[in-house]
Design an enzyme around this catalytic site. Structure first.
Site, short mmCIF file in Angstrom:
data_model
loop_
_atom_site.label_atom_id
_atom_site.label_comp_id
_atom_site.label_asym_id
_atom_site.label_seq_id
_atom_site.Cartn_x
_atom_site.Cartn_y
_atom_site.Cartn_z
CD GLU A 1 -39.36 -17.68 15.27
OE1 GLU A 1 -39.14 -17.14 16.37
OE2 GLU A 1 -40.37 -18.35 15.04
CG HIS B 1 -17.33 -39.96 11.39
ND1 HIS B 1 -16.34 -40.85 11.08
CD2 HIS B 1 -16.85 -39.21 12.43
CE1 HIS B 1 -15.31 -40.68 11.90
NE2 HIS B 1 -15.59 -39.68 12.72
CE LYS C 1 -48.30 -19.59 14.64
NZ LYS C 1 -48.10 -18.44 15.51
#
Ligand code: PA5
Length: 458
Positions: free
Chosen positions: A292, A313, A427
């Site tokens: 951010e 792995h 948003k």
């Protein structure tokens, strides 16, 4: 108590893509200047650099208030403390609590278990949490700086009703703590109306830099950990990375310079690596902090993370032989808290008797070293951060170290490390799609776009 160490020796190499010491040195002046502007509040986003000196400003009275609040909550003998928040209002507490807790704390029945809500919008998650809470004693802390974030507001609306139904309004009010802005936002208004115990997130500290405010300290104290030692670790790191500490001694400047030098030489991904599963959420916190803060204006390292040796792995294959885009930053914990000695086995079918008498951490450390050599050989530069052990003091150091280096790193790529304009886009669309009053135009535009997508039949 040791200071955390930064080892850059495997970040330098003649091979293409690694940093040359000369290039690294060119960042001496700029990192020192950027560090200074964080302290002097002269850089971009300087309204939000309250975290820079925050550990030194935390008063004894404030810590006592947090501790007393935590004690009142713990004395209610609750099974579960639900911390409601998202992003910076959630990840720091989760990171510290997980790093300090027993790996199986919840199954062992350690009380209270700290669970989180409002960090997603999953209906199943919330429904299953509610089912669980019906059979348990619980209390909650709702954390939102803006006081208006949808995810925690939704979760709080539901859980507040449940709490009131279970305990009655008056007792529910005593079981709710709110951490929010000093004066604005819906949560502040509600907290005032309902007389919740309230803590303030300082105006000049943004969410992802707020773990050493009540945002992190309340849940960490309720979990039973020593917030004074955490703050002490951070305080010592403020001193170790201060504006007057020269580049040669300043590990925050050096880390910022190293990752920036690697970025400019073509490494676009930084992978934070741990060899301790307890650090998984420390990596999640770190990803939020750097992602951010730096990811804007089409710039910034992409922060990724892996948990080794598990991920050796899986992702290990890509890191060893895939696109050469990344470098690794390993958080290496010197001493485990516990000891498991490898036993001798008569049959020795697994051929591991050569390790008998050694402790498991020795094998882990050799896996760490072997991985470092293999990845460096495979053109993945390596930065190593060594911490003595997973305790409050060392985590306090680590948190502040990453915060300081993040601020400097943002300034090195000339972005504002303290805003996050990009998170508004989803948003706006979500509100438009939900037909929130005030978003009528956006709703019309977005629905027009979506309904025009052709359906392809196969
Ligand atoms: O770092 C940030 O500022 C964000 O991640 C916020 O912490 C997050 O969006 C939650 O915001 P708020 O605390 O206002 O609910």
């Amino acid at each position: 108590m040791k200071q955390i160490k930064l080892d850059l020796s495997k970040a330098f190499s003649k091979t293409s893509g690694f940093i040359s010491p000369d290039v690294f040195d060119t960042y001496k002046l700029s990192t020192e200047e950027h560090n200074n502007s964080l302290h002097e509040k002269t850089g971009r986003g300087s309204d939000y650099v309250g975290w820079v000196n925050l550990p030194n400003e935390i008063s004894d009275e404030f810590l006592t208030d947090v501790e007393n609040t935590a004690k009142i909550i713990r004395d209610k003998n609750i099974d579960i403390y639900v911390v409601i928040g998202i992003g910076g209002s959630y990840l720091g507490a989760k990171a510290v609590i997980d790093a300090l807790n027993n790996n199986f704390a919840h199954l062992k029945g350690d009380k209270p278990a700290i669970l989180f809500a409002g960090q997603n919008i999953s209906e199943d998650y919330l429904a299953e949490l509610r089912d669980l809470l019906k059979t348990k004693e619980w209390a909650t802390c709702v954390i939102s700086k803006s006081g208006t974030t949808t995810e925690p507001a939704l979760a709080f609306r539901v859980l507040k009703q449940d709490l009131e139904e279970k305990y009655g309004k008056t007792e529910a009010q005593l079981r709710i703590c709110a951490v929010t802005d000093a004066s604005k936002g819906a949560l502040k208004t509600l907290a005032n109306e309902e007389s919740y115990k309230t803590f303030v997130i300082p105006d000049n500290v943004g969410g992802r830099y707020s773990v050493l405010t009540p945002v992190g300290l309340i849940p960490i104290a309720v979990a039973g950990f020593n917030i004074r030692a955490l703050v002490k670790g951070a305080k010592d790191m403020v001193a170790a990375t201060g504006a007057k500490v020269p580049f040669e001694k300043n590990i925050a400047c050096q880390y910022a310079a190293a990752r920036h030098a690697l970025y400019t030489e073509g490494k676009k991904i930084e992978i934070l690596v741990n060899f301790q599963p307890k650090l998984h959420y420390m990596s999640e916190w770190w990803k939020q902090l750097y992602g951010e803060s730096e990811g804007k204006d089409s710039k910034g390292l992409f922060p990724a993370s892996v948990d080794f040796s598990s991920d050796l792995h899986s992702m290990g294959q890509y890191i060893q032989e895939g696109e050469r885009l990344m470098f690794e930053t390993v958080v290496s914990v010197e001493n485990p808290d516990r000891e498991v000695i490898i036993p001798k086995d008569k049959a020795n079918l697994d051929k591991l008797n050569f390790l008998s008498g050694k402790n498991v951490d020795y094998v882990n450390k050799m896996a760490e070293l072997g991985t470092q050599i293999a990845h460096v050989d495979g053109d993945v530069p390596n930065i190593k951060i060594e911490i003595e052990r997973l305790d409050e003091y060392n985590l306090g150091q680590l948190i502040y170290f990453f915060e300081k280096a993040c601020g400097i790193s943002g300034y090195l790529i000339n972005v504002n490390p303290f805003d996050q304009p990009g998170v508004e886009a989803y948003k706006k669309n979500m509100f438009a799609l939900l037909e929130k009053p005030g978003f009528e135009n956006e709703t019309k535009m977005l629905k027009g776009r979506i309904w025009k997508v052709p359906v392809v039949n196969v």
